[in-house]
Design a protein around this motif. Structure first.
Motif, PDB file in Angstrom:
ATOM      1  N   LEU A  38     -11.268   3.700 -55.169  1.00 37.16           N
ATOM      2  CA  LEU A  38     -11.330   3.495 -53.727  1.00 37.16           C
ATOM      3  C   LEU A  38     -12.754   3.612 -53.198  1.00 37.16           C
ATOM      4  O   LEU A  38     -13.160   2.840 -52.325  1.00 37.16           O
ATOM      5  CB  LEU A  38     -10.416   4.485 -53.006  1.00 37.16           C
ATOM      6  N   ALA A  39     -13.521   4.548 -53.731  1.00 42.36           N
ATOM      7  CA  ALA A  39     -14.916   4.686 -53.307  1.00 42.36           C
ATOM      8  C   ALA A  39     -15.716   3.450 -53.680  1.00 42.36           C
ATOM      9  O   ALA A  39     -16.473   2.911 -52.855  1.00 42.36           O
ATOM     10  CB  ALA A  39     -15.530   5.937 -53.936  1.00 42.36           C
ATOM     11  N   ASP A  40     -15.564   2.973 -54.924  1.00 39.64           N
ATOM     12  CA  ASP A  40     -16.263   1.756 -55.350  1.00 39.64           C
ATOM     13  C   ASP A  40     -15.861   0.566 -54.499  1.00 39.64           C
ATOM     14  O   ASP A  40     -16.704  -0.225 -54.077  1.00 39.64           O
ATOM     15  CB  ASP A  40     -15.976   1.443 -56.823  1.00 39.64           C
ATOM     16  N   PHE A  41     -14.568   0.450 -54.254  1.00 35.55           N
ATOM     17  CA  PHE A  41     -14.065  -0.670 -53.464  1.00 35.55           C
ATOM     18  C   PHE A  41     -14.635  -0.632 -52.051  1.00 35.55           C
ATOM     19  O   PHE A  41     -15.083  -1.642 -51.521  1.00 35.55           O
ATOM     20  CB  PHE A  41     -12.533  -0.640 -53.421  1.00 35.55           C
ATOM     21  N   SER A  42     -14.650   0.546 -51.438  1.00 37.60           N
ATOM     22  CA  SER A  42     -15.113   0.642 -50.053  1.00 37.60           C
ATOM     23  C   SER A  42     -16.616   0.396 -49.943  1.00 37.60           C
ATOM     24  O   SER A  42     -17.091  -0.120 -48.938  1.00 37.60           O
ATOM     25  CB  SER A  42     -14.742   1.983 -49.438  1.00 37.60           C
ATOM     26  N   ILE A  43     -17.375   0.747 -50.977  1.00 38.87           N
ATOM     27  CA  ILE A  43     -18.816   0.486 -50.969  1.00 38.87           C
ATOM     28  C   ILE A  43     -19.084  -1.014 -51.078  1.00 38.87           C
ATOM     29  O   ILE A  43     -19.962  -1.552 -50.406  1.00 38.87           O
ATOM     30  CB  ILE A  43     -19.516   1.249 -52.118  1.00 38.87           C
ATOM     31  N   ASN A  44     -18.307  -1.703 -51.901  1.00 43.02           N
ATOM     32  CA  ASN A  44     -18.538  -3.124 -52.161  1.00 43.02           C
ATOM     33  C   ASN A  44     -17.913  -4.041 -51.120  1.00 43.02           C
ATOM     34  O   ASN A  44     -18.309  -5.190 -50.997  1.00 43.02           O
ATOM     35  CB  ASN A  44     -18.020  -3.506 -53.547  1.00 43.02           C
ATOM     36  N   GLU A  45     -16.924  -3.566 -50.390  1.00 38.92           N
ATOM     37  CA  GLU A  45     -16.210  -4.406 -49.422  1.00 38.92           C
ATOM     38  C   GLU A  45     -16.865  -4.268 -48.049  1.00 38.92           C
ATOM     39  O   GLU A  45     -16.962  -3.173 -47.518  1.00 38.92           O
ATOM     40  CB  GLU A  45     -14.738  -4.011 -49.345  1.00 38.92           C
ATOM     41  N   GLN A  46     -17.300  -5.382 -47.493  1.00 37.95           N
ATOM     42  CA  GLN A  46     -17.966  -5.373 -46.197  1.00 37.95           C
ATOM     43  C   GLN A  46     -17.011  -5.634 -45.036  1.00 37.95           C
ATOM     44  O   GLN A  46     -17.317  -5.326 -43.897  1.00 37.95           O
ATOM     45  CB  GLN A  46     -19.087  -6.427 -46.175  1.00 37.95           C
ATOM     46  N   ASP A  47     -15.858  -6.204 -45.330  1.00 35.31           N
ATOM     47  CA  ASP A  47     -14.896  -6.549 -44.284  1.00 35.31           C
ATOM     48  C   ASP A  47     -13.968  -5.359 -44.046  1.00 35.31           C
ATOM     49  O   ASP A  47     -13.137  -5.027 -44.879  1.00 35.31           O
ATOM     50  CB  ASP A  47     -14.096  -7.781 -44.718  1.00 35.31           C
ATOM     51  N   TYR A  48     -14.128  -4.707 -42.887  1.00 33.28           N
ATOM     52  CA  TYR A  48     -13.351  -3.502 -42.605  1.00 33.28           C
ATOM     53  C   TYR A  48     -11.860  -3.786 -42.458  1.00 33.28           C
ATOM     54  O   TYR A  48     -11.047  -2.917 -42.730  1.00 33.28           O
ATOM     55  CB  TYR A  48     -13.892  -2.795 -41.363  1.00 33.28           C
ATOM     56  N   SER A  49     -11.487  -4.986 -42.062  1.00 33.01           N
ATOM     57  CA  SER A  49     -10.061  -5.301 -41.953  1.00 33.01           C
ATOM     58  C   SER A  49      -9.416  -5.316 -43.339  1.00 33.01           C
ATOM     59  O   SER A  49      -8.266  -4.905 -43.501  1.00 33.01           O
ATOM     60  CB  SER A  49      -9.830  -6.622 -41.229  1.00 33.01           C
ATOM     61  N   VAL A  50     -10.161  -5.765 -44.336  1.00 44.57           N
ATOM     62  CA  VAL A  50      -9.654  -5.753 -45.713  1.00 44.57           C
ATOM     63  C   VAL A  50      -9.494  -4.306 -46.178  1.00 44.57           C
ATOM     64  O   VAL A  50      -8.484  -3.939 -46.781  1.00 44.57           O
ATOM     65  CB  VAL A  50     -10.593  -6.533 -46.655  1.00 44.57           C
ATOM     66  N   LEU A  51     -10.486  -3.468 -45.885  1.00 48.39           N
ATOM     67  CA  LEU A  51     -10.389  -2.049 -46.239  1.00 48.39           C
ATOM     68  C   LEU A  51      -9.185  -1.395 -45.586  1.00 48.39           C
ATOM     69  O   LEU A  51      -8.453  -0.647 -46.223  1.00 48.39           O
ATOM     70  CB  LEU A  51     -11.658  -1.305 -45.812  1.00 48.39           C
ATOM     71  N   LEU A  52      -8.976  -1.676 -44.301  1.00 48.77           N
ATOM     72  CA  LEU A  52      -7.860  -1.085 -43.581  1.00 48.77           C
ATOM     73  C   LEU A  52      -6.526  -1.505 -44.193  1.00 48.77           C
ATOM     74  O   LEU A  52      -5.645  -0.671 -44.398  1.00 48.77           O
ATOM     75  CB  LEU A  52      -7.913  -1.479 -42.104  1.00 48.77           C
ATOM     76  N   ARG A  53      -6.379  -2.780 -44.518  1.00 46.68           N
ATOM     77  CA  ARG A  53      -5.143  -3.249 -45.160  1.00 46.68           C
ATOM     78  C   ARG A  53      -4.945  -2.582 -46.521  1.00 46.68           C
ATOM     79  O   ARG A  53      -3.840  -2.195 -46.885  1.00 46.68           O
ATOM     80  CB  ARG A  53      -5.156  -4.769 -45.322  1.00 46.68           C
ATOM     81  N   TYR A  54      -6.021  -2.452 -47.266  1.00 46.11           N
ATOM     82  CA  TYR A  54      -5.969  -1.841 -48.590  1.00 46.11           C
ATOM     83  C   TYR A  54      -5.511  -0.391 -48.501  1.00 46.11           C
ATOM     84  O   TYR A  54      -4.593   0.031 -49.206  1.00 46.11           O
ATOM     85  CB  TYR A  54      -7.363  -1.935 -49.211  1.00 46.11           C
ATOM     86  N   PHE A  55      -6.135   0.375 -47.615  1.00 40.28           N
ATOM     87  CA  PHE A  55      -5.761   1.773 -47.459  1.00 40.28           C
ATOM     88  C   PHE A  55      -4.367   1.917 -46.852  1.00 40.28           C
ATOM     89  O   PHE A  55      -3.611   2.803 -47.232  1.00 40.28           O
ATOM     90  CB  PHE A  55      -6.789   2.529 -46.621  1.00 40.28           C
ATOM     91  N   SER A  56      -4.010   1.056 -45.919  1.00 39.61           N
ATOM     92  CA  SER A  56      -2.676   1.101 -45.315  1.00 39.61           C
ATOM     93  C   SER A  56      -1.608   0.820 -46.361  1.00 39.61           C
ATOM     94  O   SER A  56      -0.558   1.468 -46.381  1.00 39.61           O
ATOM     95  CB  SER A  56      -2.553   0.086 -44.183  1.00 39.61           C
TER      96      SER A  56
END
Length: 80
Positions: A38-56
């Motif tokens: 999750l840390a690696d993914f969040s560092i590499n992902e710039q689109d916060y909507s994608v991060l939010l969907r992933y964590f949700s």
């Protein structure tokens, strides 16, 4: 993206929990792997909507496993 998350060892262990005994150390290692992922993914992902969907998605998955475990526990207690 979501399929990759489901392939994480943590979620596999949760899905196998009712079929076999999983040790606390296995869960601890799997949680550490998930945190790193999750840390690696969040560092590499710039689109916060994608991060939010992933964590949700991960949170929803955890809640569904929790509900299932509670139902199984209640069923076992009813038979005691």
């Amino acid at each position: 993206m979501l399929e990759k998350m489901l392939k994480q060892r943590f979620f596999r262990l949760l899905s196998e929990y009712s079929q076999r005994k999983v040790s606390a150390s296995e869960f601890a290692e799997a949680i550490e792997e998930l945190a790193i992922h999750l840390a690696d993914f969040s560092i590499n992902e710039q689109d916060y909507s994608v991060l939010l969907r992933y964590f949700s998605f991960g949170l929803h998955r955890l809640k569904s496993y929790r509900m299932r475990f509670e139902q199984e526990k209640n069923t076992l207690l009813a038979f005691d």
